[in-house]
Design an enzyme around this catalytic site. Structure first.
Site, PDB file in Angstrom:
ATOM      1  CG  HIS A 355      -2.006  -0.965   1.195  1.00  0.00           C
ATOM      2  ND1 HIS A 355      -3.250  -0.704   0.690  1.00  0.00           N
ATOM      3  CD2 HIS A 355      -2.016  -2.254   1.605  1.00  0.00           C
ATOM      4  CE1 HIS A 355      -3.999  -1.786   0.805  1.00  0.00           C
ATOM      5  NE2 HIS A 355      -3.269  -2.741   1.349  1.00  0.00           N
ATOM      6  CE  LYS A 543      -6.350  14.042   0.248  1.00  0.00           C
ATOM      7  NZ  LYS A 543      -6.496  12.828  -0.540  1.00  0.00           N
ATOM      8  NE  ARG A 544      -3.665  10.128   9.870  1.00  0.00           N
ATOM      9  CZ  ARG A 544      -3.102   9.218  10.656  1.00  0.00           C
ATOM     10  NH1 ARG A 544      -3.593   8.005  10.735  1.00  0.00           N
ATOM     11  NH2 ARG A 544      -2.061   9.501  11.408  1.00  0.00           N
ATOM     12  CE  LYS A 549      -2.360  10.798   3.041  1.00  0.00           C
ATOM     13  NZ  LYS A 549      -3.042   9.950   2.037  1.00  0.00           N
ATOM     14  CB  THR A 651     -10.019   5.040  -1.232  1.00  0.00           C
ATOM     15  OG1 THR A 651      -9.507   5.380   0.063  1.00  0.00           O
ATOM     16  CG2 THR A 651      -9.366   3.773  -1.723  1.00  0.00           C
ATOM     17  CE  LYS A 655     -13.672   6.308   0.863  1.00  0.00           C
ATOM     18  NZ  LYS A 655     -12.661   6.373   1.940  1.00  0.00           N
TER      19      LYS A 655
HETATM   20  C1  26W Z   1       3.780   0.854  10.106  1.00  0.00           C
HETATM   21  C2  26W Z   1       3.065   2.148   9.980  1.00  0.00           C
HETATM   22  C3  26W Z   1       2.188   2.155   8.792  1.00  0.00           C
HETATM   23  C4  26W Z   1       0.822   2.063   8.963  1.00  0.00           C
HETATM   24  C5  26W Z   1       0.014   2.075   7.877  1.00  0.00           C
HETATM   25  C6  26W Z   1       2.737   2.232   7.559  1.00  0.00           C
HETATM   26  C7  26W Z   1       1.933   2.232   6.474  1.00  0.00           C
HETATM   27  C8  26W Z   1       0.580   2.153   6.625  1.00  0.00           C
HETATM   28  C9  26W Z   1      -0.292   2.095   5.440  1.00  0.00           C
HETATM   29  C10 26W Z   1       0.321   1.186   4.412  1.00  0.00           C
HETATM   30  C11 26W Z   1      -0.541   3.437   4.924  1.00  0.00           C
HETATM   31  C12 26W Z   1      -1.810   3.524   4.145  1.00  0.00           C
HETATM   32  O1  26W Z   1      -2.878   3.618   4.726  1.00  0.00           O
HETATM   33  N1  26W Z   1      -1.693   3.531   2.832  1.00  0.00           N
HETATM   34  C13 26W Z   1      -2.792   3.921   1.985  1.00  0.00           C
HETATM   35  O2  26W Z   1      -3.502   2.778   1.551  1.00  0.00           O
HETATM   36  C14 26W Z   1      -4.631   3.139   0.785  1.00  0.00           C
HETATM   37  C15 26W Z   1      -5.389   1.883   0.471  1.00  0.00           C
HETATM   38  O3  26W Z   1      -4.670   1.120  -0.454  1.00  0.00           O
HETATM   39  C16 26W Z   1      -4.231   3.903  -0.466  1.00  0.00           C
HETATM   40  O4  26W Z   1      -5.390   4.308  -1.128  1.00  0.00           O
HETATM   41  C17 26W Z   1      -3.406   5.116  -0.078  1.00  0.00           C
HETATM   42  O5  26W Z   1      -2.919   5.738  -1.240  1.00  0.00           O
HETATM   43  C18 26W Z   1      -2.251   4.703   0.807  1.00  0.00           C
HETATM   44  O6  26W Z   1      -1.551   5.827   1.281  1.00  0.00           O
END
Ligand code: 26W
Length: 808
Positions: A355, A543-544, A549, A651, A655
């Site tokens: 992701h 968004k975050r 971003k 995503t 929406k």
């Molecule tokens: C370990 C800390 C951590 C936690 C969560 C690292 C990375 C993440 C995720 C991989 C980050 C995340 O939420 N990525 C998002 O995933 C979405 C669903 O696929 C995508 O639409 C977003 O672009 C992406 O940033």
């Protein structure tokens, strides 16, 4: 089921009385909510039992989706909708003088995730159930979900979210299905008749207790399971656990350490924090989930030799990847299989979605931490790595750099993404461009080694929550125009294209948009006491908060607009409300500073009579699923402005599109596919391409200061960050300023600024042409069906999992 009003009312009154022992007129909204949810739960429970029976009897292949996060949001209304009871319920309650929304608002929100990854998991749950696919979720029942965000003096403050404090109607505790997960201790090896046995001794046992939540499909009788695990101490009457030889204090310490495992969600997003408790959570979830799957499988089949033929295990990013060595452990240590047989089964069972390409998000655990916490798993990972490196050596003799890059253990760390790729039969990215970047850059060496493993599955969103539930008025309008088939087949929304040129229909769509904007304006009035103009353009970036971003790029443009308005108060622009919302990871200082900047600019605008005529900036506190459901239907403009190549998919972009907003966006993630789907004339694109960004990274050549010097409008706003004219401390944004100029603007804000400002002018121009704008909105809605997660899940089911729908 209760499709008729009278039937519903009778059942509701009975449920209320049996639950509360009083009449409905005496009850609070909370009481009434509980009775309603209880009633729906009863209906769903019957379907649930039946679904499980069907799966069992037909012995179909099932998929288990492992995710450390789920952002379910509220589910009462979804469940009413999916079980086709909504109308009867609304009418029946109406007769009792009860407003349904007053009850649904009582539901605590399951916010067990930080952003896109967690929400994707929840959209997938909805789609799997709605497509009759035997697919279940596995996760953690955190006692505290995502923190509650408060804005205090413009800064983010974090408060805990004890979402379970009044109970959770939707969960079923299943103590009889509990399993034991073991941490720490040591491994004693023994040879018995030429077979090596591994005894795990001196470990800390943790009881994993599942709480099951039903996931109801849309009008199809299917109810799948989201199983969330809770960590508890071993029962006092077992011989496991520190009871026999421990004193009171030791027992209490044990209790604390166990209960902390499922206590809190780590609010990280694309920023890896190597906390040991997090690794504990990961193994806890993977081991508990897998043990319960294996237990059920063995009961039915007696053996695990065909496990991969009936079970698919999917890992949502690398967080659950210890599933790979855990399955090896079960097959070898508990089932007595050879390494090769176990490896064959494992690598034909597990598939992995990546992701993110952000290097700082890649998980790696110090090898000694890993070894101490998971001694047997460490041995297995070590052996996986040995064999893997051997294979690599045969294929690439002497190519040390390549082998180091691909090895699972290197430089004292276990590299989780490498383990995920090696241990699974499928690796996918979440948008076309993202998958290409994985193949040619981030996971290039792995792609060269096994190109057939790699595939793309562009993300999607459930149109049931994001259109039918969030925007009921638009949904009715759509159904009036093209019939209802789109609810089950979202791509049927395409039929709306023929309505795009119909001014009567377009007028109706615009009216619904206005109503939704008024609803958001009311919310803002109620929660913040601020007034916004529903006739202004609602321009949303929710968004975050993250540097990549680029919320700051948005702010720089607002500051530029302010400068132009100050110069020329008669500037002919449509009034605009810039709406921001989002959380920053508590340890991510730059992101928290971004929130302060947004609030500072909001204050600056409010204080100036010329500016506040034309612009308004608001930062909405505590972004979460239920708030997104109010913002998204009200948006005119969707801001998707990440640095090209950095946003894996996005995503939120989908929406907004689905609710008729026009995107202003970069060539990044799924934006690219959205643009090609709706047509370039219905999407406002700007900025660097992914290749240009990656070229800068590779070859250098970017000079932020030169860009700044060359553009006087840009220079002015950047200087204003530190000139003391913003209503905040003079040094408040110094770090941000330095990031742009001293540290050469890592995310190319300055480079993209000029093009972004032009794109914003184009938005203003397009909006002025009412007929044209309305057509664009309708085109966006019409093409959004392509991004329903139903399509995505269908592709996973066929292309990766090989699971089939079960219709009954
Ligand atoms: C370990 C800390 C951590 C936690 C969560 C690292 C990375 C993440 C995720 C991989 C980050 C995340 O939420 N990525 C998002 O995933 C979405 C669903 O696929 C995508 O639409 C977003 O672009 C992406 O940033």
């Amino acid at each position: 089921m209760f499709q008729s009003k009278a039937h519903f009312t009778k059942a509701y009154l009975e449920k209320f009385q049996s639950l509360h022992g009083k009449g409905v007129e005496e009850g609070s909204n909370r009481d009434r909510y509980e009775a309603l949810a209880g009633l729906v739960r009863d209906v769903i429970a019957r379907l649930w039992a039946r679904t499980n029976r069907e799966y069992m009897e037909r012995d179909v292949k099932q998929v288990y989706y492992f995710s450390i996060e789920y952002l379910q949001g509220r589910i009462l209304l979804s469940n009413l909708m999916n079980t086709d009871m909504l109308q009867a319920c609304r009418d029946g309650l109406g007769d009792l003088g009860i407003n349904l929304e007053d009850l649904t608002d009582q539901e605590p929100e399951a916010g067990l995730g930080s952003g896109g990854l967690g929400r994707l998991a929840s959209c997938f749950m909805d789609s799997m159930a709605s497509l009759n696919i035997p697919g279940h979720g596995c996760g953690i029942r955190y006692r505290y979900g995502m923190f509650k965000q408060k804005i205090v003096d413009g800064y983010q403050a974090e408060l805990p979210d004890p979402w379970l404090k009044d109970g959770n109607v939707w969960e079923f505790r299943r103590p009889d299905k509990a399993v034991t997960v073991r941490f720490g201790g040591h491994i004693r090896e023994e040879d018995v008749g030429g077979i090596r046995l591994f005894h795990h001794e001196g470990y800390q046992p943790v009881l994993a207790v599942p709480y099951d939540m039903p996931v109801a499909g849309y009008h199809n009788n299917t109810v799948n399971t989201l199983r969330l695990w809770s960590a508890e101490v071993m029962p006092i009457d077992t011989d496991e656990g520190p009871y026999s030889n421990s004193d009171y204090i030791q027992v209490m310490e044990y209790r604390r350490s166990v209960e902390s495992i499922s206590e809190i969600l780590y609010p990280d997003d694309s920023r890896y924090e190597g906390r040991v408790l997090r690794l504990k959570q990961q193994y806890f979830m993977a081991s508990a989930g897998l043990q319960s799957i294996v237990r059920r499988y063995k009961k039915r089949h007696g053996t695990l030799v065909d496990f991969h033929e009936k079970i698919a295990l999917h890992i949502n990013d690398t967080h659950p990847v210890v599933l790979v060595p855990e399955l090896m452990r079960i097959l070898i240590d508990e089932e007595g299989m050879t390494w090769d047989d176990a490896w064959l089964i494992t690598t034909n069972t597990v598939s992995y979605t990546n992701h993110t390409v952000m290097p700082e998000a890649f998980e790696k655990w110090p090898i000694d931490v890993f070894k101490e916490l998971l001694p047997r798993i460490h041995m297995i990972v070590y052996e996986i790595n040995e064999r893997w490196c051997h294979e690599l050596w045969n294929r690439y003799p002497g190519e040390w750099d390549r082998i180091r890059e691909m090895s699972i253990i290197a430089d004292g760390f276990v590299h989780m993404a490498n383990l995920a790729v090696v241990g699974s039969y499928s690796v996918n990215g979440v948008a076309k461009i993202h998958t290409e970047i994985l193949k040619k850059s981030v996971l290039k060496r792995f792609y060269e080694y096994s190109p057939s493993k790699f595939n793309n599955k562009t993300n999607g969103i459930t149109h049931r929550r994001w259109l039918m539930k969030a925007n009921p008025d638009l949904s009715s309008l759509i159904s009036e125009a093209i019939g209802k088939s789109w609810m089950a087949h979202a791509t049927d929304l395409l039929r709306l294209k023929s309505c795009a040129a119909d001014p009567v229909f377009a007028e109706k769509v615009a009216l619904v948009k206005l109503t939704n904007k008024e609803r958001l304006a009311d919310y803002i009035k109620k929660t913040m006491g601020q007034t916004i103009n529903p006739h202004s353009i609602f321009d949303c970036q929710v968004k975050r908060i993250h540097n990549y971003k680029r919320q700051v790029l948005n702010v720089l443009h607002i500051m530029d607009l302010a400068n132009r308005l100050r110069e020329n108060p008669a500037l002919d622009i449509t009034p605009r409300t810039f709406i921001f919302a989002g959380k920053a990871a508590p340890g991510y200082y730059a992101a928290k500073r971004t929130i302060k900047l947004i609030n500072t600019v909001a204050e600056m605008v409010d204080a100036d009579p010329v500016l506040r005529e034309k612009i308004k900036v608001v930062f909405l506190e505590n972004y979460r699923v239920s708030l997104a459901e109010i913002i998204v239907p009200a948006a005119d403009v969707s801001e998707q402005i990440s640095t090209a190549s950095k946003e894996a998919s996005g995503t939120g972009n989908m929406k907004f599109m689905m609710n008729g907003a026009v995107t202003i966006g970069t060539h990044d993630g799924a934006n690219i596919e959205i643009r090609s789907e709706v047509g370039t004339e219905n999407f406002v694109a700007f900025g660097l391409t992914p290749d240009e960004v990656m070229d800068f990274h590779k070859r250098g050549g970017y000079n932020a200061r030169a860009v700044y010097e060359a553009n006087p409008r840009l220079k002015l706003v950047v200087d204003q960050l530190v000139s003391g004219e913003l209503p905040a401390g003079r040094d408040e944004f110094l770090g941000l300023y330095d990031g742009l100029l001293q540290h050469n603007d890592e995310f190319f804000l300055l480079e993209d600024f000029g093009d972004y400002a032009i794109a914003q002018e184009q938005i203003d121009r397009l909006y002025k042409d009412k007929a044209r704008w309305r057509q664009m909105c309708i085109h966006n809605i019409a093409h959004s069906g392509e991004f329903s997660s139903d399509n995505t899940i269908w592709e996973y089911a066929v292309g990766i999992w090989q699971v089939k729908p079960v219709i009954f």
